[in-house]
Design an enzyme around this catalytic site. Structure first.
Site, PDB file in Angstrom:
ATOM      1  N   GLY B  46     -53.083 -60.589 -32.949  1.00  0.00           N
ATOM      2  CA  GLY B  46     -53.904 -61.510 -33.738  1.00  0.00           C
ATOM      3  C   GLY B  46     -55.315 -61.025 -33.989  1.00  0.00           C
ATOM      4  N   CYS B 256     -30.402 -76.217 -53.732  1.00  0.00           N
ATOM      5  CA  CYS B 256     -30.402 -75.119 -54.696  1.00  0.00           C
ATOM      6  C   CYS B 256     -29.260 -75.301 -55.697  1.00  0.00           C
ATOM      7  CB  CYS B 256     -30.261 -73.791 -53.963  1.00  0.00           C
ATOM      8  SG  CYS B 256     -30.113 -72.372 -55.064  1.00  0.00           S
ATOM      9  N   CYS B 259     -26.698 -72.045 -54.955  1.00  0.00           N
ATOM     10  CA  CYS B 259     -25.921 -71.893 -53.723  1.00  0.00           C
ATOM     11  C   CYS B 259     -25.746 -73.201 -52.969  1.00  0.00           C
ATOM     12  CB  CYS B 259     -26.546 -70.830 -52.816  1.00  0.00           C
ATOM     13  SG  CYS B 259     -28.102 -71.353 -52.077  1.00  0.00           S
ATOM     14  N   CYS B 280     -33.468 -71.508 -54.693  1.00  0.00           N
ATOM     15  CA  CYS B 280     -33.963 -70.790 -53.526  1.00  0.00           C
ATOM     16  C   CYS B 280     -35.097 -69.858 -53.941  1.00  0.00           C
ATOM     17  CB  CYS B 280     -32.867 -69.926 -52.909  1.00  0.00           C
ATOM     18  SG  CYS B 280     -31.618 -70.850 -52.032  1.00  0.00           S
ATOM     19  N   CYS B 286     -29.993 -66.149 -51.642  1.00  0.00           N
ATOM     20  CA  CYS B 286     -29.298 -67.094 -52.515  1.00  0.00           C
ATOM     21  C   CYS B 286     -28.054 -66.439 -53.123  1.00  0.00           C
ATOM     22  CB  CYS B 286     -30.238 -67.570 -53.611  1.00  0.00           C
ATOM     23  SG  CYS B 286     -29.556 -68.851 -54.674  1.00  0.00           S
TER      24      CYS B 286
END
Ligand SMILES: [Zn+2]
Lengths: 300, 305
Positions: B46, B256, B259, B280, B286
């Site tokens: 970080g 979606c 899909c 998606c 997808c």
């Protein structure tokens, strides 16, 4: 008029030169000094009230404060009075940790009885002390507040710094503090930059009390406010000082502020303490010519 | 490789980069400098490590930081996947992929599970990343304290002392004003209990994927010359008040249209009749989860803007 400074201090119940028993004082300061420029011994000579200047004739350094002793106990307020350039605000900034002192010892004891030498702490540790042990209310609210943050957010600042992570509890603590300092709760979500001068000082006071500090430093807290507004803020501070066990140091050029808030006072001129004593006695019977002048100005 | 993305690659590289990508866009010494910065970044999760970001044949702010990190990490035996907002076929993704393959001589891949290094702008793939994979996120603004305090010295001091009170005040103000924390993307996160980071503008939906990740996550900002990292199995916590839970984007009933997924990050496409069509954001995922996979290649082109 015949008493020495030391005798007068003892008479007033304010031991200056004798070492204080540590646990009795929240803050005990000995020999505090701050020099801007050449910090060698050479800079000291030729400065102070008897020479009428804080500027060293040898080095050109400014001896803003030198040899300052003071003590303040829990539940007590100590005044520091002097004109601009007397060194009173420098002393406060050194105690607050806003700038490092050149010389001196500062012994701080918190509510819980644990003691630290402030003058030996690192800048990081000094900042940590400012979260819950030592708070400052500045004359300029821009130094104590974030102007585009709401009143509640400003009070939330020291709470989150102290590890508060519950939004509801932060909010109710902020509400309680703002109520106590008489900030209308309807305005707690407004940015403080939209507030009047007096209201900003009330928010600063609320923020300063957030984590129940052991020591509260007030630097000209009502200077620049209209007389009636200042009176209201002073009333508030007097009430808060009476009802909490906080030790307070009040720096002002104005004896009426010192008179209203403090029981003991030190008088500063050209970086030195010229007189110390009980506030009401000193007001009644000032010994040092400079104190007499300040009292006369306040009574005039 | 689908034929579509191969075609797009040819076309966009011609348009954007002229002739074949030069092999010497990033020399070995520069790669080593980035690797050194990366080692520090991995050792101090970080923490933003400065690095001498180079000029790259993409504009700064268009993935030049990610590109340098990827080139420093990838070898000839590896496969690279590049996505822009979840899409492999976008012009920027295609251009970057072409540059990486040209320089490193590595393979290219769109299937998340088969890629060794995944460079991405603003998304983390739907398929969970695995041990051994590296995700390189392109970062426009690496400093989470920008907008909280102006002074860079003060930002550095706050990170050094772990003093994030002003960041919490900002979240407090957000809830007061909006009822919720309004950061929709780039949600500030605490890494390993120590440093607050900007996770790049990934949606909140992707933030939980950073916690205890199997893969190494590298975040690189070319314009700002900062690189930071989340090593595998590192604790990553979005800054959240105890009583105001962290939530991810979700629209009730949305699924979606290709899909049928309702548990992926979906993008709403407004239709002429006022309704919203959901698709998606991760186009490769997808295309692999459609009921009948082989007839859908053409539609995929339409999904990408
Ligand atoms: Zn889909």
């Amino acid at each position: 008029m015949s008493l020495t400074l030391h005798e007068r201090a003892q008479y007033a119940g304010a031991p200056l030169a004798s070492p204080a028993p540590a646990p009795a004082w929240t803050l005990s300061v000995r020999g505090l000094g701050k020099i801007y420029g050449d910090t060698s011994e050479e800079s000291i000579a030729g400065t102070g009230p008897e020479f009428g200047t804080a500027v060293s004739p040898n080095t050109g350094a400014i001896v803003a404060a030198w040899g300052v002793d003071l003590d303040v106990a829990p539940g007590e307020a100590l005044g520091v009075i002097g004109e601009s350039g007397s060194g009173k605000s420098t002393v406060l900034r050194c105690i607050a940790g806003d700038e490092p002192a050149t010389a001196g010892e500062m012994l701080f004891t918190d509510h819980g009885g644990s003691t630290e030498r402030l003058d030996q702490l690192s800048p990081t540790e000094r900042r940590r002390m400012r979260i819950s042990d030592i708070s400052v209310v500045y004359q300029d609210p821009a130094l104590g507040l974030t102007m585009d943050v709401s009143a509640g957010g400003n009070v939330a600042d020291p709470l989150t710094a102290a590890g508060w992570r519950n939004f509801g509890r932060i909010r109710s603590r902020a509400t309680e503090l703002l109520q106590r300092t008489e900030v209308p709760i309807a305005r707690m979500d407004h940015p403080v930059k939209a507030f009047s001068g007096g209201m900003k000082q009330r928010v600063q006071i609320a923020k300063s009390l957030a984590n129940d500090p052991s020591l509260l430093l007030l630097d000209e807290p009502t200077t620049g406010l209209d007389a009636s507004v200042a009176a209201g803020v002073l009333d508030l501070m007097r009430g808060l000082l009476e009802e909490t066990n906080v030790a307070a140091i009040v720096v002002s050029h104005d004896f009426s502020v010192i008179e209203m808030l403090t029981t003991r006072v030190i008088v500063m001129q050209h970086g030195r303490v010229v007189e110390a004593g009980l506030t009401d006695q000193l007001l009644e019977d000032p010994q040092h010519p400079y104190s007499q002048q300040l009292v006369a100005a306040a009574r005039g | 490789m689908t034929t579509l993305s191969a075609e797009l690659t040819e076309r966009s590289v011609e348009q954007l980069a002229g002739d074949a990508a030069p092999r010497d866009i990033f020399d070995e010494l520069s790669k080593r400098a980035v690797r050194r910065a990366l080692l520090t970044a991995i050792a101090v999760p970080g923490y933003q490590v400065p690095f001498s970001s180079r000029e790259m044949p993409v504009a700064r702010g268009w993935g030049s930081g990610g590109l340098q990190a990827t080139l420093a990490l990838i070898g000839a035996d590896d496969n690279v996947k590049v996505i822009d907002q979840g899409e492999d076929a976008g012009v920027n993704a295609t251009n970057l992929r072409r540059l990486i393959v040209g320089n490193a001589g590595c393979g290219e891949e769109t299937e998340t599970g088969l890629a060794d290094v995944i460079q991405s702008r603003h998304r983390i793939p739907e398929e969970p990343l695995k041990d051994g994979q590296t995700l390189v996120l392109q970062v426009p603004v690496p400093e989470p304290l920008r907008g909280v305090v102006g002074s860079m010295d003060e930002q550095r001091r706050m990170h050094a002392e772990g003093d994030y009170a002003k960041m919490w005040v900002r979240l407090y103000e957000d809830i007061v004003r909006n009822g919720v924390v309004s950061h929709s993307a780039d949600y500030p996160c605490l890494v390993n209990g120590r440093y607050v980071i900007a996770p790049s503008p990934i949606p909140r939906f992707d933030v939980p994927k950073l916690n205890d990740s199997e893969a190494l996550v590298v975040l690189s900002a070319g314009r700002e010359k900062r690189i930071y990292a989340i090593p595998p199995h590192t604790r990553v916590e979005p800054l959240t008040f105890e009583d105001v839970p962290f939530t991810v984007e979700h629209t009730e009933g949305a699924a979606c249209v290709f899909c049928g997924s309702d548990d992926t990050y979906l993008i709403g496409v407004p239709e002429e009749d006022g309704t919203t069509r959901w698709v998606c954001s991760d186009t490769d995922w997808c295309s692999r989860h459609r009921p009948d996979d082989d007839t859908e290649t053409e539609t995929e082109g339409e999904v990408s803007r």
